[in-house]
Motif scaffolding. Structure first.
Motif, PDB file in Angstrom:
ATOM      1  N   ASP A  56       6.100   2.467   0.318  1.00 16.13           N
ATOM      2  CA  ASP A  56       6.834   1.803  -0.755  1.00 16.13           C
ATOM      3  C   ASP A  56       6.136   1.994  -2.094  1.00 16.13           C
ATOM      4  OD1 ASP A  56       8.802   0.942   1.009  1.00 16.13           O
ATOM      5  OD2 ASP A  56       7.961  -1.091   1.218  1.00 16.13           O
ATOM      6  N   GLN A  57       4.787   1.912  -2.092  1.00 16.05           N
ATOM      7  CA  GLN A  57       4.019   2.133  -3.325  1.00 16.05           C
ATOM      8  C   GLN A  57       4.276   3.532  -3.884  1.00 16.05           C
ATOM      9  OE1 GLN A  57       0.745   0.868  -4.860  1.00 16.05           O
ATOM     10  NE2 GLN A  57       1.206  -1.208  -4.215  1.00 16.05           N
ATOM     11  N   VAL A  58       4.311   4.509  -2.999  1.00 14.75           N
ATOM     12  CA  VAL A  58       4.548   5.892  -3.425  1.00 14.75           C
ATOM     13  C   VAL A  58       5.985   6.050  -3.918  1.00 14.75           C
ATOM     14  CG1 VAL A  58       4.606   8.305  -2.668  1.00 14.75           C
ATOM     15  CG2 VAL A  58       2.757   6.805  -1.902  1.00 14.75           C
ATOM     16  N   ARG A  59       6.934   5.507  -3.181  1.00 22.56           N
ATOM     17  CA  ARG A  59       8.356   5.644  -3.544  1.00 22.56           C
ATOM     18  C   ARG A  59       8.679   4.973  -4.872  1.00 22.56           C
ATOM     19  NH1 ARG A  59       9.550   4.347   2.430  1.00 22.56           N
ATOM     20  NH2 ARG A  59       9.621   6.425   3.351  1.00 22.56           N
ATOM     21  N   THR A  60       7.971   3.873  -5.212  1.00 21.24           N
ATOM     22  CA  THR A  60       8.233   3.200  -6.494  1.00 21.24           C
ATOM     23  C   THR A  60       7.898   4.101  -7.674  1.00 21.24           C
ATOM     24  OG1 THR A  60       6.040   2.159  -6.575  1.00 21.24           O
ATOM     25  CG2 THR A  60       7.835   0.873  -5.575  1.00 21.24           C
ATOM     26  N   GLN A  61       7.150   5.153  -7.419  1.00 24.86           N
ATOM     27  CA  GLN A  61       6.830   6.119  -8.471  1.00 24.86           C
ATOM     28  C   GLN A  61       7.827   7.281  -8.491  1.00 24.86           C
ATOM     29  OE1 GLN A  61       2.518   6.880  -8.913  1.00 24.86           O
ATOM     30  NE2 GLN A  61       2.235   5.344  -7.310  1.00 24.86           N
ATOM     31  N   GLY A  62       8.939   7.102  -7.761  1.00 27.54           N
ATOM     32  CA  GLY A  62       9.991   8.107  -7.744  1.00 27.54           C
ATOM     33  C   GLY A  62       9.660   9.339  -6.914  1.00 27.54           C
TER      34      GLY A  62
END
Length: 179
Positions: A56-62
């Motif tokens: 989720d942390q990675v995905r929040t950065q697109g």
């Protein structure tokens, strides 16, 4: 050039000085048109995120995360990151990727007392290993070493070079290892 950087610290989130510094170095090398691959654990005992929280942390950065065989792969600011689900598998994946990626240089960040990543890199690509020294406590020599070891100190003598993050670390290494 192709540069592989490895550490026993997560790439995301970069919370401490060593992984922030390594991430900034990797991204700066990409800006200079180098191909950079990072081999890291997705989480560790300090970063108490679950694997899903990490994603989720990675995905929040697109960023799109591709997961396969215990490795999450993604590109972040031009760096190809391989985040291992099991921190104990970073070493074996490093060896595999040295063979597959065939880097010009392997940068090993030493935030681990065992120096297992340094040893693996030196076995796989002995003439192209640079050690990134951040924390003197994890060095195997000198009065501040948590885990002193003559054998692990010899690994430093086999590295092609050492990059110290500060004049203090540089002086410590020179004084206590002769390097």
């Amino acid at each position: 050039m192709k540069i592989l950087i490895t550490m026993q610290l997560p790439y995301v989130p970069a919370l401490g000085g060593a992984n922030k510094c390594n991430r900034m170095l990797a991204e700066a090398l990409v800006q200079k048109k180098h191909m950079v691959q990072a081999i890291v654990p997705a989480t560790n005992e300090v970063n108490v995120l679950t694997l899903e929280q990490f994603r989720d942390q990675v995905r929040t950065q697109g960023v799109n995360v591709q997961s396969q065989a215990g490795v999450d792969r993604f590109h972040l600011n031009g760096v190809e990151v391989h985040a291992l689900h099991e921190p104990a598998h970073v070493r074996s994946h490093l060896i595999t990727q040295i063979d597959a990626f065939d880097p010009d240089w392997v940068f090993v960040s030493g935030e681990e007392w065992s120096q297992g990543l340094l040893e693996a890199a030196l076995k796989s690509l002995p003439s192209r290993v640079i050690y990134l020294a951040h924390t003197v406590l994890f060095l195997p020599f000198g009065p501040q070493a948590f885990f002193p070891s003559q054998n692990r100190t010899q690994l430093f003598h086999r590295a092609t070079g050492i990059i110290a993050c500060s004049r203090f670390v540089h002086g410590y290494i020179r004084t206590w290892s002769g390097l």
